[in-house]
Each structure stands twice: as structure tokens, then as C-alpha cells.
Design an enzyme around this catalytic site. Sequence first.
Site, PDB file in Angstrom:
ATOM      1  N   ASP A  56      33.412 -13.593  15.727  1.00  0.00           N
ATOM      2  CA  ASP A  56      33.209 -14.340  16.974  1.00  0.00           C
ATOM      3  C   ASP A  56      34.565 -14.782  17.539  1.00  0.00           C
ATOM      4  O   ASP A  56      35.343 -15.449  16.845  1.00  0.00           O
ATOM      5  CB  ASP A  56      32.345 -15.565  16.656  1.00  0.00           C
ATOM      6  CG  ASP A  56      31.769 -16.209  17.908  1.00  0.00           C
ATOM      7  OD1 ASP A  56      32.081 -15.751  19.017  1.00  0.00           O
ATOM      8  OD2 ASP A  56      31.009 -17.170  17.757  1.00  0.00           O
ATOM      9  N   ASP A  57      34.827 -14.422  18.774  1.00  0.00           N
ATOM     10  CA  ASP A  57      36.083 -14.824  19.440  1.00  0.00           C
ATOM     11  C   ASP A  57      37.303 -14.366  18.649  1.00  0.00           C
ATOM     12  O   ASP A  57      38.282 -15.120  18.488  1.00  0.00           O
ATOM     13  CB  ASP A  57      36.137 -16.352  19.645  1.00  0.00           C
ATOM     14  CG  ASP A  57      35.154 -16.834  20.706  1.00  0.00           C
ATOM     15  OD1 ASP A  57      34.253 -16.064  21.079  1.00  0.00           O
ATOM     16  OD2 ASP A  57      35.286 -17.985  21.156  1.00  0.00           O
ATOM     17  N   CYS A  96      30.011 -14.683  24.464  1.00  0.00           N
ATOM     18  CA  CYS A  96      29.150 -14.480  23.282  1.00  0.00           C
ATOM     19  C   CYS A  96      27.789 -13.839  23.586  1.00  0.00           C
ATOM     20  O   CYS A  96      27.491 -12.751  23.097  1.00  0.00           O
ATOM     21  CB  CYS A  96      28.925 -15.811  22.587  1.00  0.00           C
ATOM     22  SG  CYS A  96      30.430 -16.642  22.056  1.00  0.00           S
ATOM     23  N   ARG A 100      26.428  -9.905  22.684  1.00  0.00           N
ATOM     24  CA  ARG A 100      25.463  -9.677  21.603  1.00  0.00           C
ATOM     25  C   ARG A 100      24.220  -8.938  22.103  1.00  0.00           C
ATOM     26  O   ARG A 100      23.625  -8.134  21.380  1.00  0.00           O
ATOM     27  CB  ARG A 100      25.051 -11.022  20.993  1.00  0.00           C
ATOM     28  CG  ARG A 100      26.120 -11.583  20.099  1.00  0.00           C
ATOM     29  CD  ARG A 100      26.138 -13.103  20.064  1.00  0.00           C
ATOM     30  NE  ARG A 100      27.490 -13.532  19.743  1.00  0.00           N
ATOM     31  CZ  ARG A 100      27.930 -13.760  18.503  1.00  0.00           C
ATOM     32  NH1 ARG A 100      27.090 -13.666  17.493  1.00  0.00           N
ATOM     33  NH2 ARG A 100      29.178 -14.082  18.290  1.00  0.00           N
ATOM     34  N   LYS A 150      25.230 -16.401  13.330  1.00  0.00           N
ATOM     35  CA  LYS A 150      25.050 -16.908  14.698  1.00  0.00           C
ATOM     36  C   LYS A 150      24.220 -15.936  15.526  1.00  0.00           C
ATOM     37  O   LYS A 150      24.634 -14.797  15.730  1.00  0.00           O
ATOM     38  CB  LYS A 150      26.429 -17.099  15.328  1.00  0.00           C
ATOM     39  CG  LYS A 150      26.418 -17.338  16.824  1.00  0.00           C
ATOM     40  CD  LYS A 150      27.812 -17.582  17.350  1.00  0.00           C
ATOM     41  CE  LYS A 150      27.884 -17.455  18.850  1.00  0.00           C
ATOM     42  NZ  LYS A 150      29.196 -17.802  19.394  1.00  0.00           N
ATOM     43  N   HIS A 152      22.473 -16.601  18.977  1.00  0.00           N
ATOM     44  CA  HIS A 152      22.920 -16.793  20.367  1.00  0.00           C
ATOM     45  C   HIS A 152      22.285 -15.840  21.371  1.00  0.00           C
ATOM     46  O   HIS A 152      22.909 -15.456  22.365  1.00  0.00           O
ATOM     47  CB  HIS A 152      24.458 -16.736  20.466  1.00  0.00           C
ATOM     48  CG  HIS A 152      24.973 -17.705  21.495  1.00  0.00           C
ATOM     49  ND1 HIS A 152      26.294 -17.879  21.800  1.00  0.00           N
ATOM     50  CD2 HIS A 152      24.291 -18.567  22.314  1.00  0.00           C
ATOM     51  CE1 HIS A 152      26.430 -18.791  22.731  1.00  0.00           C
ATOM     52  NE2 HIS A 152      25.226 -19.227  23.064  1.00  0.00           N
ATOM     53  N   SER A 177      25.955 -21.107  19.283  1.00  0.00           N
ATOM     54  CA  SER A 177      27.316 -21.385  18.819  1.00  0.00           C
ATOM     55  C   SER A 177      27.380 -22.724  18.096  1.00  0.00           C
ATOM     56  O   SER A 177      26.669 -23.667  18.468  1.00  0.00           O
ATOM     57  CB  SER A 177      28.281 -21.436  20.011  1.00  0.00           C
ATOM     58  OG  SER A 177      28.545 -20.154  20.487  1.00  0.00           O
ATOM     59  N   HIS A 256      35.182 -18.485  15.755  1.00  0.00           N
ATOM     60  CA  HIS A 256      34.957 -19.324  16.946  1.00  0.00           C
ATOM     61  C   HIS A 256      35.428 -20.759  16.670  1.00  0.00           C
ATOM     62  O   HIS A 256      35.325 -21.258  15.555  1.00  0.00           O
ATOM     63  CB  HIS A 256      33.456 -19.309  17.266  1.00  0.00           C
ATOM     64  CG  HIS A 256      33.084 -19.813  18.613  1.00  0.00           C
ATOM     65  ND1 HIS A 256      33.179 -21.152  18.960  1.00  0.00           N
ATOM     66  CD2 HIS A 256      32.596 -19.176  19.708  1.00  0.00           C
ATOM     67  CE1 HIS A 256      32.752 -21.305  20.214  1.00  0.00           C
ATOM     68  NE2 HIS A 256      32.404 -20.123  20.689  1.00  0.00           N
ATOM     69  N   ASP A 308      32.666 -10.045  19.104  1.00  0.00           N
ATOM     70  CA  ASP A 308      31.909 -10.155  20.358  1.00  0.00           C
ATOM     71  C   ASP A 308      32.771 -10.301  21.604  1.00  0.00           C
ATOM     72  O   ASP A 308      32.365  -9.934  22.694  1.00  0.00           O
ATOM     73  CB  ASP A 308      30.901 -11.318  20.280  1.00  0.00           C
ATOM     74  CG  ASP A 308      31.570 -12.689  20.241  1.00  0.00           C
ATOM     75  OD1 ASP A 308      32.752 -12.789  19.847  1.00  0.00           O
ATOM     76  OD2 ASP A 308      30.895 -13.674  20.606  1.00  0.00           O
ATOM     77  N   ASN A 309      33.950 -10.882  21.453  1.00  0.00           N
ATOM     78  CA  ASN A 309      34.840 -11.034  22.622  1.00  0.00           C
ATOM     79  C   ASN A 309      36.211 -11.468  22.135  1.00  0.00           C
ATOM     80  O   ASN A 309      36.399 -11.845  20.977  1.00  0.00           O
ATOM     81  CB  ASN A 309      34.288 -12.039  23.645  1.00  0.00           C
ATOM     82  CG  ASN A 309      33.989 -13.404  23.062  1.00  0.00           C
ATOM     83  OD1 ASN A 309      32.826 -13.741  22.819  1.00  0.00           O
ATOM     84  ND2 ASN A 309      35.021 -14.187  22.822  1.00  0.00           N
ATOM     85  N   LYS A 329      39.626 -14.359  26.077  1.00  0.00           N
ATOM     86  CA  LYS A 329      38.215 -14.677  26.332  1.00  0.00           C
ATOM     87  C   LYS A 329      37.957 -15.013  27.807  1.00  0.00           C
ATOM     88  O   LYS A 329      38.782 -15.656  28.458  1.00  0.00           O
ATOM     89  CB  LYS A 329      37.802 -15.855  25.449  1.00  0.00           C
ATOM     90  CG  LYS A 329      36.331 -16.209  25.532  1.00  0.00           C
ATOM     91  CD  LYS A 329      35.914 -17.230  24.485  1.00  0.00           C
ATOM     92  CE  LYS A 329      34.419 -17.504  24.584  1.00  0.00           C
ATOM     93  NZ  LYS A 329      33.949 -18.425  23.528  1.00  0.00           N
TER      94      LYS A 329
END
Length: 526
Positions: A56-57, A96, A100, A150, A152, A177, A256, A308-309, A329
Site C-alpha cells: 500500500d502506497d 487505494c 484495488r 486491507k 477498501h 485504510s 501506508h 496499489d499506488n 500518490k
Amino acid sequence: MHVTLCFGLSTAGPRNFPCYVNDSRMNSTCFLLFFGFCLCFSGAASPPNFVLLFADDLGFGDLGCYGHPTSLTPNLDRLAAGGLRFTDFYCTSPACSPSRASLLTGRYQTRSGIYPGVLYPGSVGGLPLNETTIAEVLKPLGYATAAIGKWHLGLGKNGTFLPTRQGFDHFLGIPYSHDQGPCSNLTCFPPDVKCFGVCDVGCVTVPLMYNEVIKQQPVNFLDLEEAYSDFATNFIFTSVKKKQPFFLYYPSHHTHYPQYAGEGAAGKSQRGPFGDALLELDNTIGNLLTTLEKTGVINNTLIFFSADNGPELMRMSRGGNAGPLKCGKSTTYDGGMREPAIAYWPGTIRPGVTHELASTLDILPTFVRLAGAELPKVMLDGVDMTELLIKQAKSKRETMMFYPTDATEKHGLFALRLGKYKAHFYTQGSIKSSTTPDHDCPGSAILKAHDPPLLFDLEADPSENYPLPLSKRPELQAVLEQIEKVKQQFEASMVFGVSQMLKGQDSSLEPCCNPQCTPKPSCCQC
Ligand code: MG
């Protein structure tokens, strides 16, 4: 040693199993070796297992195997050394939830309605149930399916949008998140050390759920990774014991903001809280690898890792790192959407690095092909990358579309990559990409339209620093015309789904372990 890839035919069952043959002479010896190997392979004849790991991130430059000098990622580095590492792999959104949605459906998030922005604890909407997820395409073939971490992609009234309603037999995790709750009590290890940062206030504390039931609220972050690791280990052991193929989806909370780490990783990296969180994820991946080896299924399991990003640069040294890529991001520069990606399948995927274009969109069609499943009968944006993975062949993907976090029909695509060229029709910075010296990245870089588009050669200039001088290079006109044609064709095919985010929020939908208590949200503690 030169290795040639052969494809077994019907000996391998319903799909074409790949076999490697030492092929200095492609002759009868090779054929016999090949045939024998395929028979051996087909003896195992169970469909492959899939382990899908999603950070994540996490930025393009955050892993040791992608060049970060102080990240400690020995297990991810091991996957990269023994598998196929991508240099040109994209998620579909710099945020996010939309990213996904595309990962699990093989469709741009605009089709499923996961725009604009992200989902919240009290969101009314979620990933529509008529969307078909990877878990749902594998279920009819007898796969055991589990999601940990996660989610989301929505919670909704009575858990309408939880993973258990989207093809997963099991879910252990947080439905959104972990900063979407008052995390002022979030502690790092040792337990009396406060983690850096603050989170959302005015909503319920972050819950840990098993399937559709709240197990703990607020969740104890220090024990969380161990709980995930144990759950995943048990899931693999149980599936193997039952001789059931499995799909394990592990979208991690790491890395994240706000970063946390339990005893096994806190203070153990050189890189501070971000490095510790990444190390904790890496430790879990190590545990999963050990379990796959112990249960004897490692050679029949495709492990795929991505994120994811891009990095939340506003967190400065506590955010991630996009490496040589521009911004992070919430921007449609490559730093927001080009991600580390690794495919690992010992004996089937040769170690190497690929510069071919690929995307999270392509994972569903690839798993479908490898499992012998059926593609959902909907407009898919993903392409099968089996040959890319197994033969290191050319990618079937020639384009990548870039929608901003707040996608709208009015603006459509912000950017489009065709081969090595990327055209920006709109650019915009984001507060989430603030703090770097690049003036194009922060929120103060307001929305700008570009006609003609800004054009970059990503092979010569992966940092998107130097727009190509269109007036001095007339030959680029043909490139622009081709890009415009592809854009028009794609946008003509794009039917925006009903926005799930614009359905709004209802605080009564926020998960509460003690639904009748007052005053909410503070009383939701169990
Ligand atoms: Mg994210």
C-alpha cells in the site's frame, strides 16, 4: 545454459503447462526430456495456487531489489532474484480503492464505479456485487479463497460489500485504510512508544474483522502482522491437506501512513518507521514462502507482488520513494502509478527482468488462463500475460490509460502511454505529492490542459522531465496522431459505471462491535 521453453499439449490436462528443457540440441533427446518432464508435471495435475501480495502506497524505488539503499527486503529481493521483475508495470489509479477495484476485476475503475476518490468507513457504496472478482472466477474450479489485510472496496449495510460477498471464503482484516479512524492511540513497539502521525477523527476506531464479524475494536496493530501470518499459514496448510488449490490475496496495510511495526521489525531497519513497516511485510512474505516450501507446493504456486499506488510524498522521509519517477500518490505522473512488480514461480518462470508493459489489470486474465477458468463475460481491460511470464515473450499490452483519483467523464483520460511514449492531456499536482523540489508535484500545481499533449519518451526520460519538442521534430506528429486515435477508440468504449463514492456516507454504517451503545463513535470498543 540456454533454456528453451516448450509447451505440453493435452498431456498436461486442460491447459498448456510450460516445461523447460535444456536445449542445446532440439532433437529427440530434448523431446523425450520434454515429454517426460511434462508427464511429471501433469502427474501433479492440480491447478496452480495463486498468492497475490499487494503493498500500500509503495513507490517504485522502495524495495532493495529496485535500488533502495537502506530498505531491508530480503524476501522480496529473493522473489525478484528467482522470478521475473518488471520495470514497466502499472496500477490503474494513484489511490487505494480504485486501484484495488481494477486489480480484482481486470477492469478500469471507471467501469465499476469506484471513483472519484476512495471509500470511507460509512460509505454507502462499494464494489458492485455484479462485478466479477478473481476469487469469483476461481471458485467454480474448486479453489479455496482467502483475503487478509486491507480490503477498501466497501463495507456497506450489513456487510454488503465485504470480501465474503465477493468470492472469498475467508476474510481477516480491516475493511478500509488504517488511518480512517482515530489512531491517536496507535503505538509502535515497544508498546508505550507512540507511532508518528494522526489519523481521521469523528468516526469509529479501526476494527479487525473475521469474515463479517468484528473481532477487535480498536485493533491492536502490534499483533496484527503475526495474526495475518498465522492465518495465511493455516489457510495454506489446510488447503494443501484437503488437496484443494488456493488463492490467497494479501493486500497489506504496509507501507501506508501511519507506519507501524511489531516486535519483529520495529527498529530493525536502517530506514526508520517506513523501513520497519516494509520489513514487517517482508517478514510475513518470508513466512509464506517457508510455508509453501514446507507443504511442498512452492513449485505449483504463482506468487505475484505489486502495490496499489505510488508513495505519499507529503510524509517526507516517512512516505515512500518513487525512485527516478516523477511525483507520487494522487498524480498521474509515473511516480503515482508505476509500481514494483514481481512474478515468482520456481521451475516455471525463469529469473529475469522484463521491460514489457504490464498492469494490475492483467492479473485476472492471467490467473484465468493458468487455472483453466472462464473469463467473466464483461468488457475487460486486462490482457493475458502468461506468455510474458513463462516465455518472457512480448507483452500483449501496448497501452496504459491514466485516470486521476477524481476521474470524471468530462475530462476523461489525463494521460495515455503507447509503447515508449506517454502523452499528458491534463496534469495536476496533489497535496499528497507535496514536499519534493519538483514544482509539478504539489497541490499548488493546479489542473492544466495540454493541447497538443505533453509528450515524453519514457525510455529516454523515465522521469518525465523533458517534454519532446514537437515543433522541432515533425516525425512525432505521427505518434501524436496514433495516440489520439487510440484515445478516441478507448474513450468510445468507456461506459462510466454509477459512482459508488457519490452515494455518500452514513455514520450509522460505520462498523461498531457494540451496535446499541452510546455515545458513538467512542463507545465502539470491545
Ligand atoms: Mg494506497
